[in-house]
Design a protein around this motif. Structure first.
Motif, PDB file in Angstrom:
ATOM      1  N   LYS A  42     -11.057  -1.201 -14.473  1.00 37.42           N
ATOM      2  CA  LYS A  42     -11.685  -1.850 -13.313  1.00 37.42           C
ATOM      3  C   LYS A  42     -10.717  -2.748 -12.554  1.00 37.42           C
ATOM      4  O   LYS A  42     -11.041  -3.288 -11.506  1.00 37.42           O
ATOM      5  CB  LYS A  42     -12.885  -2.679 -13.795  1.00 37.42           C
ATOM      6  N   CYS A  43      -9.525  -2.933 -13.097  1.00 40.97           N
ATOM      7  CA  CYS A  43      -8.567  -3.846 -12.464  1.00 40.97           C
ATOM      8  C   CYS A  43      -7.918  -3.196 -11.255  1.00 40.97           C
ATOM      9  O   CYS A  43      -7.845  -1.976 -11.154  1.00 40.97           O
ATOM     10  CB  CYS A  43      -7.461  -4.206 -13.453  1.00 40.97           C
ATOM     11  N   GLN A  44      -7.414  -4.061 -10.366  1.00 47.21           N
ATOM     12  CA  GLN A  44      -6.562  -3.545  -9.296  1.00 47.21           C
ATOM     13  C   GLN A  44      -5.237  -3.135  -9.915  1.00 47.21           C
ATOM     14  O   GLN A  44      -4.834  -3.655 -10.956  1.00 47.21           O
ATOM     15  CB  GLN A  44      -6.315  -4.642  -8.271  1.00 47.21           C
ATOM     16  N   GLY A  45      -4.553  -2.205  -9.248  1.00 47.38           N
ATOM     17  CA  GLY A  45      -3.288  -1.738  -9.811  1.00 47.38           C
ATOM     18  C   GLY A  45      -2.443  -1.053  -8.759  1.00 47.38           C
ATOM     19  O   GLY A  45      -2.488  -1.396  -7.572  1.00 47.38           O
ATOM     20  N   PHE A  46      -1.697  -0.054  -9.230  1.00 46.02           N
ATOM     21  CA  PHE A  46      -0.672   0.609  -8.430  1.00 46.02           C
ATOM     22  C   PHE A  46      -1.154   1.016  -7.030  1.00 46.02           C
ATOM     23  O   PHE A  46      -0.530   0.690  -6.023  1.00 46.02           O
ATOM     24  CB  PHE A  46      -0.166   1.836  -9.200  1.00 46.02           C
ATOM     25  N   TYR A  47      -2.287   1.732  -6.951  1.00 46.07           N
ATOM     26  CA  TYR A  47      -2.716   2.240  -5.634  1.00 46.07           C
ATOM     27  C   TYR A  47      -3.196   1.132  -4.700  1.00 46.07           C
ATOM     28  O   TYR A  47      -3.072   1.247  -3.472  1.00 46.07           O
ATOM     29  CB  TYR A  47      -3.761   3.362  -5.781  1.00 46.07           C
ATOM     30  N   ASP A  48      -3.704   0.037  -5.269  1.00 43.89           N
ATOM     31  CA  ASP A  48      -4.069  -1.103  -4.417  1.00 43.89           C
ATOM     32  C   ASP A  48      -2.806  -1.716  -3.825  1.00 43.89           C
ATOM     33  O   ASP A  48      -2.783  -2.129  -2.676  1.00 43.89           O
ATOM     34  CB  ASP A  48      -4.818  -2.148  -5.257  1.00 43.89           C
ATOM     35  N   VAL A  49      -1.738  -1.754  -4.636  1.00 46.38           N
ATOM     36  CA  VAL A  49      -0.464  -2.305  -4.174  1.00 46.38           C
ATOM     37  C   VAL A  49       0.129  -1.423  -3.074  1.00 46.38           C
ATOM     38  O   VAL A  49       0.597  -1.908  -2.038  1.00 46.38           O
ATOM     39  CB  VAL A  49       0.526  -2.442  -5.358  1.00 46.38           C
ATOM     40  N   VAL A  50       0.051  -0.105  -3.294  1.00 46.64           N
ATOM     41  CA  VAL A  50       0.594   0.843  -2.311  1.00 46.64           C
ATOM     42  C   VAL A  50      -0.122   0.679  -0.969  1.00 46.64           C
ATOM     43  O   VAL A  50       0.501   0.638   0.085  1.00 46.64           O
ATOM     44  CB  VAL A  50       0.441   2.301  -2.817  1.00 46.64           C
ATOM     45  N   GLY A  53      -0.383  -3.522   0.448  1.00 47.74           N
ATOM     46  CA  GLY A  53       0.832  -4.298   0.668  1.00 47.74           C
ATOM     47  C   GLY A  53       0.888  -5.571  -0.163  1.00 47.74           C
ATOM     48  O   GLY A  53       1.754  -6.413   0.047  1.00 47.74           O
ATOM     49  N   ILE A  54      -0.042  -5.712  -1.129  1.00 42.60           N
ATOM     50  CA  ILE A  54      -0.014  -6.901  -1.977  1.00 42.60           C
ATOM     51  C   ILE A  54       1.095  -6.764  -3.021  1.00 42.60           C
ATOM     52  O   ILE A  54       1.652  -5.685  -3.213  1.00 42.60           O
ATOM     53  CB  ILE A  54      -1.375  -7.124  -2.687  1.00 42.60           C
ATOM     54  N   SER A  55       1.387  -7.883  -3.697  1.00 41.41           N
ATOM     55  CA  SER A  55       2.444  -7.852  -4.713  1.00 41.41           C
ATOM     56  C   SER A  55       1.908  -7.247  -6.012  1.00 41.41           C
ATOM     57  O   SER A  55       0.774  -7.536  -6.410  1.00 41.41           O
ATOM     58  CB  SER A  55       2.948  -9.271  -4.969  1.00 41.41           C
ATOM     59  N   PRO A  56       2.720  -6.432  -6.693  1.00 45.02           N
ATOM     60  CA  PRO A  56       2.269  -5.888  -7.985  1.00 45.02           C
ATOM     61  C   PRO A  56       2.302  -6.945  -9.097  1.00 45.02           C
ATOM     62  O   PRO A  56       1.626  -6.798 -10.119  1.00 45.02           O
ATOM     63  CB  PRO A  56       3.283  -4.783  -8.274  1.00 45.02           C
ATOM     64  N   LEU A  57       3.089  -8.002  -8.902  1.00 45.49           N
ATOM     65  CA  LEU A  57       3.366  -8.908 -10.025  1.00 45.49           C
ATOM     66  C   LEU A  57       2.101  -9.529 -10.644  1.00 45.49           C
ATOM     67  O   LEU A  57       1.956  -9.535 -11.858  1.00 45.49           O
ATOM     68  CB  LEU A  57       4.374  -9.992  -9.602  1.00 45.49           C
ATOM     69  N   PRO A  58       1.147 -10.039  -9.811  1.00 44.24           N
ATOM     70  CA  PRO A  58      -0.043 -10.636 -10.441  1.00 44.24           C
ATOM     71  C   PRO A  58      -0.968  -9.609 -11.098  1.00 44.24           C
ATOM     72  O   PRO A  58      -1.878  -9.995 -11.826  1.00 44.24           O
ATOM     73  CB  PRO A  58      -0.776 -11.320  -9.278  1.00 44.24           C
ATOM     74  N   LEU A  59      -0.732  -8.318 -10.844  1.00 48.63           N
ATOM     75  CA  LEU A  59      -1.637  -7.289 -11.381  1.00 48.63           C
ATOM     76  C   LEU A  59      -1.156  -6.733 -12.714  1.00 48.63           C
ATOM     77  O   LEU A  59      -1.825  -5.913 -13.343  1.00 48.63           O
ATOM     78  CB  LEU A  59      -1.780  -6.136 -10.378  1.00 48.63           C
ATOM     79  N   ILE A  70       1.382  -3.583 -18.668  1.00 45.40           N
ATOM     80  CA  ILE A  70       0.849  -2.386 -18.010  1.00 45.40           C
ATOM     81  C   ILE A  70       0.427  -2.693 -16.575  1.00 45.40           C
ATOM     82  O   ILE A  70      -0.168  -3.742 -16.312  1.00 45.40           O
ATOM     83  CB  ILE A  70      -0.362  -1.840 -18.811  1.00 45.40           C
ATOM     84  N   LEU A  71       0.802  -1.797 -15.661  1.00 42.15           N
ATOM     85  CA  LEU A  71       0.234  -1.825 -14.307  1.00 42.15           C
ATOM     86  C   LEU A  71      -0.644  -0.581 -14.210  1.00 42.15           C
ATOM     87  O   LEU A  71      -0.139   0.546 -14.246  1.00 42.15           O
ATOM     88  CB  LEU A  71       1.351  -1.802 -13.255  1.00 42.15           C
ATOM     89  N   THR A  72      -1.944  -0.774 -14.118  1.00 38.50           N
ATOM     90  CA  THR A  72      -2.858   0.376 -14.110  1.00 38.50           C
ATOM     91  C   THR A  72      -2.801   1.069 -12.751  1.00 38.50           C
ATOM     92  O   THR A  72      -2.198   0.564 -11.805  1.00 38.50           O
ATOM     93  CB  THR A  72      -4.307  -0.057 -14.381  1.00 38.50           C
ATOM     94  N   ALA A  73      -3.471   2.205 -12.650  1.00 35.46           N
ATOM     95  CA  ALA A  73      -3.497   2.937 -11.374  1.00 35.46           C
ATOM     96  C   ALA A  73      -4.316   2.176 -10.342  1.00 35.46           C
ATOM     97  O   ALA A  73      -4.088   2.298  -9.143  1.00 35.46           O
ATOM     98  CB  ALA A  73      -4.068   4.332 -11.584  1.00 35.46           C
ATOM     99  N   GLY A  74      -5.273   1.400 -10.794  1.00 29.96           N
ATOM    100  CA  GLY A  74      -6.095   0.639  -9.864  1.00 29.96           C
ATOM    101  C   GLY A  74      -7.223   1.470  -9.310  1.00 29.96           C
ATOM    102  O   GLY A  74      -7.679   2.417  -9.947  1.00 29.96           O
ATOM    103  N   GLN A  75      -7.626   1.123  -8.107  1.00 29.49           N
ATOM    104  CA  GLN A  75      -8.845   1.718  -7.563  1.00 29.49           C
ATOM    105  C   GLN A  75      -8.496   2.953  -6.746  1.00 29.49           C
ATOM    106  O   GLN A  75      -7.929   2.867  -5.663  1.00 29.49           O
ATOM    107  CB  GLN A  75      -9.601   0.668  -6.749  1.00 29.49           C
ATOM    108  N   SER A  76      -8.865   4.118  -7.291  1.00 22.16           N
ATOM    109  CA  SER A  76      -8.366   5.365  -6.727  1.00 22.16           C
ATOM    110  C   SER A  76      -9.044   5.739  -5.414  1.00 22.16           C
ATOM    111  O   SER A  76      -8.621   6.666  -4.758  1.00 22.16           O
ATOM    112  CB  SER A  76      -8.522   6.499  -7.738  1.00 22.16           C
ATOM    113  N   HIS A  77     -10.104   5.007  -4.994  1.00 19.42           N
ATOM    114  CA  HIS A  77     -10.705   5.348  -3.693  1.00 19.42           C
ATOM    115  C   HIS A  77      -9.651   5.204  -2.599  1.00 19.42           C
ATOM    116  O   HIS A  77      -9.697   5.887  -1.592  1.00 19.42           O
ATOM    117  CB  HIS A  77     -11.943   4.488  -3.392  1.00 19.42           C
ATOM    118  N   HIS A  78      -8.659   4.325  -2.839  1.00 23.74           N
ATOM    119  CA  HIS A  78      -7.555   4.206  -1.878  1.00 23.74           C
ATOM    120  C   HIS A  78      -6.832   5.541  -1.734  1.00 23.74           C
ATOM    121  O   HIS A  78      -6.468   5.954  -0.658  1.00 23.74           O
ATOM    122  CB  HIS A  78      -6.511   3.192  -2.376  1.00 23.74           C
ATOM    123  N   PHE A  79      -6.654   6.171  -2.884  1.00 17.92           N
ATOM    124  CA  PHE A  79      -5.908   7.427  -2.880  1.00 17.92           C
ATOM    125  C   PHE A  79      -6.712   8.528  -2.204  1.00 17.92           C
ATOM    126  O   PHE A  79      -6.232   9.261  -1.362  1.00 17.92           O
ATOM    127  CB  PHE A  79      -5.570   7.844  -4.318  1.00 17.92           C
TER     128      PHE A  79
END
Ligand SMILES: Nc1ncnc2c1ncn2[C@@H]1O[C@H](COP(=O)(O)OP(=O)(O)O)[C@@H](O)[C@H]1O
Ligand SMILES: [Mg+2]
Length: 256
Positions: A42-50, A53-59, A70-79
């Motif tokens: 449920k966390c934000q991750g890679f695709y939210d960053v892509v 434009g937010i920073s990956p570091l806090p995720l 771990i940096l998860t894929a995040g919310q795939s609806h972005h994809f």
């Protein structure tokens, strides 16, 4: 098949061996998060960053091992929503890698979806090394020469990508077909590209992914297949240019 399983278990083994490791899930189906925990999913991750434009570091999520993040894929609806042009994806990935390099990771493992397009292609363009897990089945290995050609193409166009190894997975030592495939692959590619280590087919992997853990955490005494990843980690360290400081290579006395 077997990419996510290898990514998770290899990341765990390398972290256990002391390397500060980040595992990044770039599969929009979020399979690392899926196999690890409900919370991670449920966390934000890679695709939210892509996309944002937010920073990956806090995720970046910590794990039980201080050396494994771990940096998860995040919310795939972005994809699935508005997929960016491939060049945007590459630019975003370049920014992400630059931001991640401010943290002291020894290595970053990207688990990718299958194929050479989309995020897989972008990762290959920026990565230093690629490990190619290949299921030990006859049809599968035919795509390997094509894969190597694609890598050579990237190298001819400015990429520094090296093949860390081709890793046979789901090998059934008691099945003629399976061992035949391993032999066939040895004939097909330069010997130094094949990993000595092979991953056996073992129902314990299903159990581990159902429990959402690397094999090494499945029981207090990890199953035999977990040690295969320790062996793989040791084999890959030199190929990934992970060099211990000289002091780490001094033996430890058993007794004082
Ligand atoms: N060596 C293995 N032996 C038995 N099952 C495996 C093995 N590797 C992976 N699996 C199982 O196969 C399925 C797909 O594996 P996965 O690693 O997710 O593949 P990919 O990421 O390439 O799609 C999972 O259910 C996993 O538990
Ligand atoms: Mg996967």
């Amino acid at each position: 098949m077997g990419k996510t399983t290898v990514s998770v278990n290899l990341a765990y083994a390398l972290a256990r061996r002391g390397w500060n490791t980040l595992l990044v899930d770039t599969d929009p189906q979020g399979s690392v998060g899926l196999s690890l925990s409900e919370k991670a999913r449920k966390c934000q991750g890679f695709y939210d960053v892509v996309h944002s434009g937010i920073s990956p570091l806090p995720l970046i999520l910590p794990t039980r091992l201080p050396e494994l993040n771990i940096l998860t894929a995040g919310q795939s609806h972005h994809f699935f929503g508005s997929a960016p042009e491939s060049s945007d994806g590459l630019a975003a990935l370049r920014r992400i890698v630059a931001e991640l390099s401010s943290r002291p990771f020894d290595l970053i493992i990207f688990d990718t979806p299958a194929g050479l397009t989309g995020s897989s292609g972008d990762v290959l363009r920026l990565a230093d090394s690629v490990l190619i897990p290949q299921q030990a089945e006859p049809l599968g290995i035919r795509s390997i020469p094509q894969m190597l050609q694609a890598i050579q193409y990237l190298r001819n166009h400015g990429s520094k990508l090296e093949v860390a190894g081709i890793l046979m997975t789901m090998v059934q030592a008691d099945q003629k077909e399976s061992t035949e495939v391993v032999r066939e692959l040895r004939a097909l590619v330069p010997a130094q590209l094949l990993c000595q280590t092979t991953i056996p087919r073992d129902p314990i992997f299903l159990k581990a992914s159902a429990a959402g853990v690397p094999l090494g955490l499945l029981h207090r005494q990890p199953p035999a297949a977990a040690h295969v990843f320790d062996q793989l980690a040791a084999e890959l360290e030199p190929r990934l240019h992970l060099n211990s400081p000289d002091s780490a290579n001094e033996f430890t006395r058993l007794m004082d």
